[in-house]
Design an enzyme around this catalytic site. Structure first.
Site, PDB file in Angstrom:
ATOM      1  N   ASP A  50      36.758  53.060  44.627  1.00  0.00           N
ATOM      2  CA  ASP A  50      37.295  53.899  45.700  1.00  0.00           C
ATOM      3  C   ASP A  50      38.533  53.252  46.317  1.00  0.00           C
ATOM      4  O   ASP A  50      39.193  53.846  47.175  1.00  0.00           O
ATOM      5  CB  ASP A  50      36.243  54.227  46.752  1.00  0.00           C
ATOM      6  CG  ASP A  50      35.653  53.000  47.435  1.00  0.00           C
ATOM      7  OD1 ASP A  50      36.043  51.867  47.091  1.00  0.00           O
ATOM      8  OD2 ASP A  50      34.781  53.181  48.317  1.00  0.00           O
ATOM      9  N   SER A  51      38.861  52.061  45.835  1.00  0.00           N
ATOM     10  CA  SER A  51      40.138  51.435  46.186  1.00  0.00           C
ATOM     11  C   SER A  51      41.314  52.310  45.776  1.00  0.00           C
ATOM     12  O   SER A  51      42.441  52.103  46.231  1.00  0.00           O
ATOM     13  CB  SER A  51      40.256  50.058  45.526  1.00  0.00           C
ATOM     14  OG  SER A  51      39.911  50.117  44.144  1.00  0.00           O
ATOM     15  N   GLU A 188      31.373  40.420  47.600  1.00  0.00           N
ATOM     16  CA  GLU A 188      32.775  40.445  48.026  1.00  0.00           C
ATOM     17  C   GLU A 188      32.982  39.614  49.285  1.00  0.00           C
ATOM     18  O   GLU A 188      32.270  39.767  50.278  1.00  0.00           O
ATOM     19  CB  GLU A 188      33.240  41.884  48.277  1.00  0.00           C
ATOM     20  CG  GLU A 188      34.709  41.962  48.703  1.00  0.00           C
ATOM     21  CD  GLU A 188      35.283  43.364  48.684  1.00  0.00           C
ATOM     22  OE1 GLU A 188      36.472  43.513  49.049  1.00  0.00           O
ATOM     23  OE2 GLU A 188      34.564  44.303  48.291  1.00  0.00           O
TER      24      GLU A 188
END
Length: 282
Positions: A50-51, A188
């Site tokens: 979705d980046s 992350e």
């Protein structure tokens, strides 16, 4: 002699890699042409992240990305991929609202987007959704640590798990997600030592981004690692090629030659006989 290509990667590939101590590679891709190049390079997995909201659509964050955006880009990537495992992000509010919504939308990413697995963000709160999606025979990748869809709650893009309580929470979440059935887990912006420890206590592979070399694999946004993204570059990104600068120089050279009249030259044009032209002028 042509280079031997990898066999098609699957969730079993990920499990076997963990057992064998083989590092896994993952990169983002959002279109057919890039997917073909990533696949040709032998990368194990492509993440349709979705980046894309930030690097392709110009949004400030990922929260504005829709299911339609994800399906559109996932289809393009799937058409360009032969060997890499295609994983598709579930966008913001496509799974948080209910277990039913989570299963339906995960199914759309597989059926309409032609992905082979989905990824969703969140810890223990997302266990019911993960279990239901897995029960529907859809492979799931978990994602903890910095979860960009929750950036407003987190107060920005910050490293997660730095104090004891936060670290223990991440460890608990990792174990719970594994038990819920995820076949891999993205970590992350987690301190390297903590990420290494989490990787050591799980039987599923961890994929790090800003989480150190102790993870079982790594993922990066390809525009970041090739210098295509302009502006802020995260600390965890290494530049593997100044493709962005090459593109700018190519665009400048094109502009220069068009303005000078040197492009297109004779070798780039098609001819017609003088006899035909004489008749047209006549």
């Amino acid at each position: 002699m042509t280079e031997k290509r990898n066999m098609k990667n699957t969730v079993i590939t990920f499990k076997n890699a963990k057992k064998a101590g083989k590092k896994l590679t993952m990169l983002t891709a959002y279109d057919y042409s890039t997917a073909k190049l990533v696949d040709e390079a032998g990368i194990d997995s492509i993440l349709v992240g979705d980046s894309l909201g930030m690097v392709c659509l110009g949004y400030e964050d990922t929260c504005s990305v829709t299911m339609e955006d994800m399906i559109h880009h996932a289809k393009a990537v799937a058409r360009g991929t032969k060997d890499a495992l295609v994983i598709v992000d579930m966008p913001f509010m496509s799974y948080q609202t209910s277990v039913y919504d989570a299963v339906v939308n995960a199914g759309r990413l597989i059926k309409e987007g032609h992905g082979q697995a989905v990824k969703l963000e969140g810890g223990i709160d997302m266990i019911p959704q993960i279990e239901a999606i897995v029960k529907a025979s859809i492979p799931v990748v978990g994602h903890i640590g910095l979860t960009p869809q929750s950036v407003h709650v987190m107060g920005g893009f910050k490293v997660q798990g730095k104090d004891e309580a936060a670290a223990r929470k991440l460890i608990k979440a990792a174990k719970a997600l594994e038990a819920a059935g995820v076949f891999a887990l993205v970590l992350e912006c987690v301190p390297a030592d903590l990420a290494t420890y989490i990787s050591s206590i799980l039987t599923i592979p961890t994929i790090g981004i800003g989480a150190g070399a102790g993870c079982d694999g790594q993922v990066l946004v390809y525009q970041d690692m090739l210098g295509i993204s302009r502006g802020f570059t995260p600390k965890f990104v290494k530049n593997f090629g100044n493709v962005g600068e090459m593109m700018v120089e190519g665009f400048k050279q094109y502009k220069k030659e068009v303005e000078e009249g040197t492009f297109p030259s004779k070798e780039h044009t098609f001819s017609i006989s003088t006899e035909v032209m004489d008749k047209l002028y006549g």
